[in-house]
Design a protein around this motif. Structure first.
Motif, PDB file in Angstrom:
ATOM      1  N   TYR A  19       0.835  -1.196   0.000  1.00  0.00           N
ATOM      2  CA  TYR A  19       0.000   0.000   0.000  1.00  0.00           C
ATOM      3  C   TYR A  19       0.874   1.252   0.000  1.00  0.00           C
ATOM      4  O   TYR A  19       1.812   1.371   0.770  1.00  0.00           O
ATOM      5  CB  TYR A  19      -0.900  -0.024   1.240  1.00  0.00           C
ATOM      6  CG  TYR A  19      -1.868   1.123   1.318  1.00  0.00           C
ATOM      7  CD1 TYR A  19      -2.998   1.150   0.521  1.00  0.00           C
ATOM      8  CD2 TYR A  19      -1.654   2.170   2.203  1.00  0.00           C
ATOM      9  CE1 TYR A  19      -3.891   2.192   0.593  1.00  0.00           C
ATOM     10  CE2 TYR A  19      -2.542   3.217   2.286  1.00  0.00           C
ATOM     11  CZ  TYR A  19      -3.666   3.226   1.479  1.00  0.00           C
ATOM     12  OH  TYR A  19      -4.541   4.274   1.564  1.00  0.00           O
ATOM     13  N   GLU A  22      -3.693   6.791  -0.550  1.00  0.00           N
ATOM     14  CA  GLU A  22      -4.980   7.020  -1.205  1.00  0.00           C
ATOM     15  C   GLU A  22      -4.793   7.798  -2.495  1.00  0.00           C
ATOM     16  O   GLU A  22      -3.864   8.586  -2.630  1.00  0.00           O
ATOM     17  CB  GLU A  22      -5.911   7.809  -0.283  1.00  0.00           C
ATOM     18  CG  GLU A  22      -6.279   7.077   0.975  1.00  0.00           C
ATOM     19  CD  GLU A  22      -7.166   7.902   1.885  1.00  0.00           C
ATOM     20  OE1 GLU A  22      -7.507   9.043   1.528  1.00  0.00           O
ATOM     21  OE2 GLU A  22      -7.515   7.400   2.954  1.00  0.00           O
ATOM     22  N   TYR A  41      -6.533   3.886  -5.273  1.00  0.00           N
ATOM     23  CA  TYR A  41      -5.458   3.735  -4.297  1.00  0.00           C
ATOM     24  C   TYR A  41      -4.162   3.480  -5.050  1.00  0.00           C
ATOM     25  O   TYR A  41      -4.163   2.881  -6.124  1.00  0.00           O
ATOM     26  CB  TYR A  41      -5.756   2.570  -3.344  1.00  0.00           C
ATOM     27  CG  TYR A  41      -6.981   2.820  -2.516  1.00  0.00           C
ATOM     28  CD1 TYR A  41      -6.901   3.512  -1.317  1.00  0.00           C
ATOM     29  CD2 TYR A  41      -8.231   2.387  -2.942  1.00  0.00           C
ATOM     30  CE1 TYR A  41      -8.041   3.768  -0.568  1.00  0.00           C
ATOM     31  CE2 TYR A  41      -9.368   2.638  -2.195  1.00  0.00           C
ATOM     32  CZ  TYR A  41      -9.263   3.329  -1.013  1.00  0.00           C
ATOM     33  OH  TYR A  41     -10.388   3.597  -0.274  1.00  0.00           O
ATOM     34  N   LEU A  43      -0.379   1.743  -5.174  1.00  0.00           N
ATOM     35  CA  LEU A  43       0.323   0.578  -4.653  1.00  0.00           C
ATOM     36  C   LEU A  43       1.748   0.565  -5.181  1.00  0.00           C
ATOM     37  O   LEU A  43       2.015   1.025  -6.287  1.00  0.00           O
ATOM     38  CB  LEU A  43      -0.378  -0.709  -5.086  1.00  0.00           C
ATOM     39  CG  LEU A  43      -1.866  -0.841  -4.768  1.00  0.00           C
ATOM     40  CD1 LEU A  43      -2.426  -2.099  -5.390  1.00  0.00           C
ATOM     41  CD2 LEU A  43      -2.103  -0.812  -3.277  1.00  0.00           C
ATOM     42  N   LYS A  64     -10.791   2.372   2.377  1.00  0.00           N
ATOM     43  CA  LYS A  64      -9.739   1.506   2.908  1.00  0.00           C
ATOM     44  C   LYS A  64      -8.761   2.310   3.753  1.00  0.00           C
ATOM     45  O   LYS A  64      -8.408   3.428   3.402  1.00  0.00           O
ATOM     46  CB  LYS A  64      -8.965   0.821   1.775  1.00  0.00           C
ATOM     47  CG  LYS A  64      -9.856   0.011   0.853  1.00  0.00           C
ATOM     48  CD  LYS A  64     -10.537  -1.088   1.610  1.00  0.00           C
ATOM     49  CE  LYS A  64     -11.555  -1.795   0.765  1.00  0.00           C
ATOM     50  NZ  LYS A  64     -12.321  -2.764   1.502  1.00  0.00           N
ATOM     51  N   PHE A  66      -5.125   1.553   5.396  1.00  0.00           N
ATOM     52  CA  PHE A  66      -3.940   0.723   5.599  1.00  0.00           C
ATOM     53  C   PHE A  66      -2.787   1.639   5.974  1.00  0.00           C
ATOM     54  O   PHE A  66      -2.814   2.831   5.707  1.00  0.00           O
ATOM     55  CB  PHE A  66      -3.554  -0.045   4.326  1.00  0.00           C
ATOM     56  CG  PHE A  66      -4.608  -0.981   3.804  1.00  0.00           C
ATOM     57  CD1 PHE A  66      -4.948  -2.124   4.502  1.00  0.00           C
ATOM     58  CD2 PHE A  66      -5.243  -0.738   2.601  1.00  0.00           C
ATOM     59  CE1 PHE A  66      -5.905  -3.004   4.015  1.00  0.00           C
ATOM     60  CE2 PHE A  66      -6.204  -1.604   2.108  1.00  0.00           C
ATOM     61  CZ  PHE A  66      -6.536  -2.737   2.811  1.00  0.00           C
ATOM     62  N   VAL A  72      -0.521  -6.024   0.547  1.00  0.00           N
ATOM     63  CA  VAL A  72      -1.934  -6.144   0.187  1.00  0.00           C
ATOM     64  C   VAL A  72      -2.110  -7.073  -0.999  1.00  0.00           C
ATOM     65  O   VAL A  72      -1.160  -7.388  -1.716  1.00  0.00           O
ATOM     66  CB  VAL A  72      -2.558  -4.759  -0.137  1.00  0.00           C
ATOM     67  CG1 VAL A  72      -2.579  -3.867   1.085  1.00  0.00           C
ATOM     68  CG2 VAL A  72      -1.844  -4.096  -1.293  1.00  0.00           C
ATOM     69  N   ILE A 101      -9.457  -4.565  -1.985  1.00  0.00           N
ATOM     70  CA  ILE A 101      -8.064  -4.733  -1.549  1.00  0.00           C
ATOM     71  C   ILE A 101      -8.118  -5.309  -0.147  1.00  0.00           C
ATOM     72  O   ILE A 101      -8.863  -4.808   0.702  1.00  0.00           O
ATOM     73  CB  ILE A 101      -7.306  -3.396  -1.476  1.00  0.00           C
ATOM     74  CG1 ILE A 101      -7.237  -2.710  -2.821  1.00  0.00           C
ATOM     75  CG2 ILE A 101      -5.883  -3.622  -0.952  1.00  0.00           C
ATOM     76  CD1 ILE A 101      -6.576  -1.345  -2.760  1.00  0.00           C
ATOM     77  N   LYS A 103      -5.638  -6.794   3.223  1.00  0.00           N
ATOM     78  CA  LYS A 103      -4.304  -6.835   3.811  1.00  0.00           C
ATOM     79  C   LYS A 103      -3.878  -8.289   3.965  1.00  0.00           C
ATOM     80  O   LYS A 103      -4.659  -9.139   4.363  1.00  0.00           O
ATOM     81  CB  LYS A 103      -4.341  -6.128   5.169  1.00  0.00           C
ATOM     82  CG  LYS A 103      -2.987  -6.007   5.832  1.00  0.00           C
ATOM     83  CD  LYS A 103      -3.113  -5.221   7.116  1.00  0.00           C
ATOM     84  CE  LYS A 103      -1.798  -5.201   7.838  1.00  0.00           C
ATOM     85  NZ  LYS A 103      -1.879  -4.450   9.088  1.00  0.00           N
TER      86      LYS A 103
END
Length: 104
Positions: A19, A22, A41, A43, A64, A66, A72, A101, A103
């Motif tokens: 992650y 956002e 999001y 990554l 989400k 994280f 993830v 998504i 974790k």
């Protein structure tokens, strides 16, 4: 023939995903109320290192939360292609979508 989407081999194409933060929230007014349509999001990928991977989730996946660098996994990922032109040259923008998504 129409290309609807591509289902990637996540391990070979992206390796391990982490992650990164956002992205944007797409909203539209429906019956006068702002309604969330999708959230994106960012990554990190251990294979695709040049750029972050941006994934778009539907609104029903929820927001989400994280920590940065959490490992993830994407649920039902698929890639769509969007063509555009600048002058006389054609280009393709690849867009990653997933149902959720989670974790690891």
């Amino acid at each position: 023939m129409e290309l609807k989407h591509i289902i990637p081999n996540m391990e070979k194409t992206f390796g391990r995903l982490e992650y990164a933060g956002e992205g944007t929230v797409e909203q539209r007014r429906i019956n006068g109320k702002p309604t969330v349509l999708s959230r994106s999001y960012n990554l990190y990928s251990t294979i695709q290192r040049a750029d972050d991977i941006e994934v778009i989730l539907p609104a029903d996946a929820g927001e989400k939360h994280f920590e940065v660098d959490d490992k993830v996994k994407l649920v039902n990922p698929k890639i769509t292609a969007e063509g555009y032109k600048i002058g006389t040259r054609g280009f393709t923008n690849y867009i990653m979508h997933a149902d959720d998504i989670v974790k690891l």
